[in-house]
Design an enzyme around this catalytic site. Structure first.
Site, PDB file in Angstrom:
ATOM      1  N   ARG A  12       6.076  14.654   1.657  1.00  0.00           N
ATOM      2  CA  ARG A  12       7.224  13.748   1.683  1.00  0.00           C
ATOM      3  C   ARG A  12       8.536  14.514   1.556  1.00  0.00           C
ATOM      4  O   ARG A  12       8.597  15.585   0.960  1.00  0.00           O
ATOM      5  CB  ARG A  12       7.154  12.764   0.508  1.00  0.00           C
ATOM      6  CG  ARG A  12       6.293  11.550   0.740  1.00  0.00           C
ATOM      7  CD  ARG A  12       6.353  10.636  -0.477  1.00  0.00           C
ATOM      8  NE  ARG A  12       5.589   9.424  -0.284  1.00  0.00           N
ATOM      9  CZ  ARG A  12       6.046   8.315   0.280  1.00  0.00           C
ATOM     10  NH1 ARG A  12       7.295   8.284   0.717  1.00  0.00           N
ATOM     11  NH2 ARG A  12       5.290   7.252   0.399  1.00  0.00           N
ATOM     12  N   LYS A  15      10.727   1.055  -2.675  1.00  0.00           N
ATOM     13  CA  LYS A  15      11.255  -0.227  -2.201  1.00  0.00           C
ATOM     14  C   LYS A  15      11.444  -1.215  -3.347  1.00  0.00           C
ATOM     15  O   LYS A  15      12.400  -1.992  -3.355  1.00  0.00           O
ATOM     16  CB  LYS A  15      10.332  -0.818  -1.132  1.00  0.00           C
ATOM     17  CG  LYS A  15      10.382  -0.093   0.201  1.00  0.00           C
ATOM     18  CD  LYS A  15       9.484  -0.769   1.224  1.00  0.00           C
ATOM     19  CE  LYS A  15       9.515  -0.064   2.556  1.00  0.00           C
ATOM     20  NZ  LYS A  15       8.619  -0.686   3.553  1.00  0.00           N
ATOM     21  N   GLU A  54       5.842  -0.892   7.118  1.00  0.00           N
ATOM     22  CA  GLU A  54       5.581  -2.265   6.695  1.00  0.00           C
ATOM     23  C   GLU A  54       6.927  -2.975   6.613  1.00  0.00           C
ATOM     24  O   GLU A  54       7.849  -2.478   5.967  1.00  0.00           O
ATOM     25  CB  GLU A  54       4.887  -2.316   5.338  1.00  0.00           C
ATOM     26  CG  GLU A  54       4.569  -3.737   4.892  1.00  0.00           C
ATOM     27  CD  GLU A  54       3.915  -3.811   3.522  1.00  0.00           C
ATOM     28  OE1 GLU A  54       3.654  -4.946   3.062  1.00  0.00           O
ATOM     29  OE2 GLU A  54       3.692  -2.746   2.900  1.00  0.00           O
TER      30      GLU A  54
END
Length: 613
Positions: A316, A326, A81
């Protein structure tokens, strides 16, 4: 704004930008993992290619049904994104998806999941492309340029939404957000049907078109899938598909005032692009049943072509002493805890590049940590170890003085005469074909302040009154004293050079010394700024357990000194790497280093210090 609800039967537009990126160097033998096992099992099936077509670009069912066989053995994708800069955690997904495509004769798409107009910017789009390219990957496959934007598919997504409504598989819910949350239930309590759930398809379609046409404010209603409010998987309790958001989109402007939810958009994007293996991080595992539900129903309605993509999840990569949220990274920037997204202390790829990390070292770290079905914490020292292994083999050497102290050679003229004494050393001790670098010895030199101690501790082997050391690639000198200022601080050291001790000359080893120190001739030293970085946080897991990560910021994460480098670096170009002997690996700062102003960032020390503090 209105579009015809007819099915789309042509290729959807590709994104507007392309940066050609070199493929990474030949990869080491891949390490087996469950994803490779799955892909190899798929490719071994006799009917794997059956129905796998690709219409020279994304498209709906009719578009791909009329297309030739897909020349790519598999298709993966990296779908960031564009609401921030990529960080070290993204490197895992990038290398995994592009690497699997490379290794199995497939294509990897770079797709911007730009379905949220309020947080996304063209700045991030451009930065993401640059970082993927920097890591050594490309999104070309033959003549295909597989660079796409989710916003390119908004028309199709809306048509898919109408098709679901008309089939009785979706409805418009006008409950408040609080009521929807309350009626959703929890892990022990089934959800409660919305009072709007049993509207007719015609009523729902009319309300959906009102949403699309801007007749209702943000939050007034949402489009939901009609699945099962009693499902044990909460993600199947009528998930939201579309919400109203009167916001301008960086790519589509004000064309839309409703936007698809990520869980609705993502499967559709994969299917339109004919992705075979949709590889996600572990938190999407519970979303997989909805992923399959949605694609299967859209295929039954004739909107999508089979075979459909399948989702697989991996753990992850979490690196110690960093945060990768973020939101938290943006907070560090906006509150000036760091100097920007490219601050060399940041775990953003743009920051790591500025600090001096190489794409080869990051790829090696990703490969060495493997791919599993569990989340894992990797110590930062693993990354530094990969960097050292990369730069040790190729970084040119040089001498630098970071905390300068004058060394005066009191008998220079008597032993060496007038002028300066030429010295040299290999550019790289193991790559002799790179030649030599040249510098000279003179009556005044710069040495490290820590290389002199008037009253040395036991075992100290550098300069102190009466002790001898070798100046690397130069002569042996014997300390004879020092000069202090009024505060009692040492401001200069005096020594005498011993005759016939120049490195590389006959008899140079006749005088044995235990200490060797680096130096730079004051007459030719290049002034330089050194930025010495340490971990940004004092805690290995700065935000674990809900703790306030700002409370464990390291106040000593950056130290700046003014010193000198040898003359071979007078024309060093920005972004070039060096090993400063005894000090570590440095890079000429890509922003501030310029002619007349030398600025070097220390990327890593010569030895691991992370586990020693």
């Amino acid at each position: 704004m209105r579009e015809s609800p007819a099915l789309f039967a042509g290729p959807l537009r590709a994104a507007r930008f392309f940066f050609a990126a070199p493929m990474s160097q030949a990869a080491p033998a891949p390490v087996a993992n469950f994803l490779r096992t799955q892909i190899e099992r798929d490719l071994a099936q006799a009917d794997w290619q059956q129905g796998r077509t690709f219409g020279r670009g994304p498209g709906d069912g009719p578009h791909h049904a009329a297309a030739p066989a897909d020349p790519a053995a598999i298709r993966t994708r990296f779908p960031p994104e564009p609401n921030g800069y990529l960080h070290i955690g993204h490197a895992k997904s990038i290398c995994l998806n592009f690497g699997l495509a490379r290794d199995y004769g497939g294509a990897c798409h770079l797709r911007f999941d730009d379905t949220n107009p309020e947080k996304e910017e063209q700045e991030y789009v451009d930065a993401i492309k640059e970082m993927v390219q920097w890591l050594g990957w490309r999104w070309e496959f033959g003549e295909q340029i597989n660079l796409y934007e989710a916003s390119s598919y908004f028309d199709f997504m809306y048509r898919a939404a109408e098709a679901l409504v008309e089939a009785g598989l979706a409805y418009v819910d006008e409950q408040s957000a609080e009521d929807m949350r309350k009626n959703r239930g929890d892990f022990t309590t089934p959800g409660t049907n919305s009072p709007f759930r049993d509207r007719s398809p015609a009523e729902n379609l009319a309300r959906l078109r009102e949403m699309r046409d801007g007749q209702h404010p943000d939050g007034a209603m949402v489009l939901r899938a009609k699945i099962d409010m009693a499902s044990p998987n909460i993600n199947l309790r009528d998930p939201a598909l579309y919400r109203i958001k009167h916001a301008e989109h960086h790519a589509t402007g004000t064309k839309w005032c409703i936007y698809p939810m990520y869980t609705f958009a993502h499967p559709i994007e994969d299917a339109l692009e004919r992705i075979t293996h949709s590889i996600c991080t572990l938190e999407f595992e519970d979303q997989r049943p909805f992923y399959d539900w949605l694609l299967d129903h859209l295929a039954q309605l004739g909107l999508l072509a089979r075979p459909l993509p399948r989702q697989f999840e991996f753990g992850r990569l979490n690196l110690s002493y960093v945060v990768t949220s973020k939101r938290k990274l943006r907070q560090l920037v906006e509150e000036s805890h760091v100097a920007g997204w490219d601050d060399p202390r940041m775990p953003t790829l743009i920051g790591m590049r500025r600090r001096g990390y190489t794409p080869e070292s990051i790829r090696a770290m990703v490969e060495s940590t493997g791919t599993t079905k569990t989340n894992a914490w990797i110590d930062y020292s693993v990354l530094e170890g990969c960097l050292r292994a990369d730069l040790e083999a190729r970084a040119p050497r040089a001498m630098a003085v970071l905390e300068p102290l004058p060394l005066e050679i009191v008998n220079y003229a008597e032993v060496l005469g007038e002028g300066f004494d030429a010295c040299s050393a290999p550019v790289h001790p193991k790559l002799l074909e790179l030649g030599e670098r040249h510098f000279s010895f003179g009556p005044k030199l710069w040495i490290e302040r820590e290389d002199f101690c008037e009253l040395p501790p036991k075992g100290y082997q550098r300069l102190f009154p009466g002790n001898k050391v070798r100046l690397k690639a130069g002569h042996v000198v014997e300390c004879v004293g020092c000069t202090k200022n009024e505060a009692g601080e040492v401001v200069a050291v005096q020594a005498r050079v011993l005759p016939d001790t120049k490195s590389g000359t006959p008899g140079a080893d006749a005088i044995k010394v235990k200490g060797v120190i680096t130096w730079v001739g004051a007459h030719e030293a290049v002034p330089a700024e050194f930025r010495l970085f340490d971990r940004l946080f004092l805690d290995a897991q700065p935000d674990a357990g809900g703790k306030d990560f700002l409370t464990v910021l390291n106040p000593g994460s950056l130290r700046v000194t003014q010193g000198f480098v040898e003359p071979s670096l007078a024309r060093a170009e920005a972004a070039t790497h060096w090993q400063f002997e005894r000090h570590g690996y440095f890079v000429a700062d890509r922003v501030d280093h310029q002619p007349g102003r030398a600025v070097f960032n220390r990327t890593a020390t010569l030895k691991d210090t992370w586990n020693k503090s």
